[in-house]
Design an enzyme around this catalytic site. Sequence first.
Site, short mmCIF file in Angstrom:
data_model
loop_
_atom_site.label_atom_id
_atom_site.label_comp_id
_atom_site.label_asym_id
_atom_site.label_seq_id
_atom_site.Cartn_x
_atom_site.Cartn_y
_atom_site.Cartn_z
N SER A 191 -5.06 -4.49 -1.39
CA SER A 191 -6.30 -5.08 -1.93
C SER A 191 -6.48 -6.50 -1.42
CB SER A 191 -6.26 -5.07 -3.47
OG SER A 191 -5.07 -5.66 -3.94
N ASP A 207 2.64 -2.60 -0.45
CA ASP A 207 1.86 -1.51 0.13
C ASP A 207 2.15 -1.31 1.60
OD1 ASP A 207 0.32 -0.25 -1.78
OD2 ASP A 207 -1.36 -1.65 -1.61
N GLU A 262 -0.34 5.80 -0.22
CA GLU A 262 -1.47 6.50 -0.85
C GLU A 262 -1.57 7.93 -0.34
OE1 GLU A 262 -5.12 4.36 -0.38
OE2 GLU A 262 -4.28 2.51 -1.21
N GLU A 295 -4.88 5.91 -10.03
CA GLU A 295 -6.04 5.00 -10.00
C GLU A 295 -7.32 5.77 -10.32
OE1 GLU A 295 -6.30 2.35 -6.66
OE2 GLU A 295 -8.31 1.66 -7.24
#
Length: 264
Positions: A46, A84, A114, A181
Amino acid sequence: MKFITLSHLRQLKIEGNKFASLTAYDFSFARLFANEGIKVLLVGDSLGMTIQGHNSTLSVTVADIVYHTAAVRRGAPRAMIISDLPFMSYSTPQQTFKNAAKLMRAGANIVKLEGGKWLVETVRMLTERSVPVCAHIGLTPQSINLLGGYKVQGIDELNAERLLMDALALEEANAQLLVLECIPVKLAERITKEVTIPVIGIGSGNVTDGQVLVMHDAFGITGGHIPKFAKNFLQKTGDIRNAIRDYIYSVETGIYPSAEHNFK
Ligand code: KIV
């Protein structure tokens, strides 16, 4: 603060105690968050949006995450740091090992990826090589161009079932943590109950074992679109330390997120 380990988070889940997490990207905020009691810090991609000003996370590189992980580690020597693996940095085994090693050397305790079932082999290979993995399913911002927007996931029965199967497969492959999420609260509750690993939610209700917020959302710094699940904890007193403590208290007691922040 004592060193926060994966076994500590597993114990919290067993005891039914919730924990609060925030994204952190630099030394000063990491130190502040850790000093006020945030146990888990996420060096999220992010940062492509919050720090670099892009309109997605896709431009973030491994070098960016390494740089920010090292700064966060200097600020929070005892916190659990999740870093991440950014877009396209885990598409082949060799590339994945090399990039995961860079994040771990910079100070991460665990890397986050992810995706669902297709990552099972990757998760297994990383954990076999002593790199713990946090899997991230539901709204996965690295897939923004496929998803067609930052939309709630798992609304219809078929997709809800797929997400549950993904969660179980990732746990079976030895993922140590799971991020959910933007999924409906009932689905988040079901997944959290069915897996034994700690589940960290964002936009998924107060039913998960932990919560994470992008720090800019937690302190009202986000401009433009403010996500439904976000809450500005700085608004009440205007004092950052009070805001962090309020966030921790609200998560641990289940006050936040409340019904107004949930998706159905
Ligand atoms: O990059 C990030 O900050 C994240 C959270 C939104 C979970 O992945």
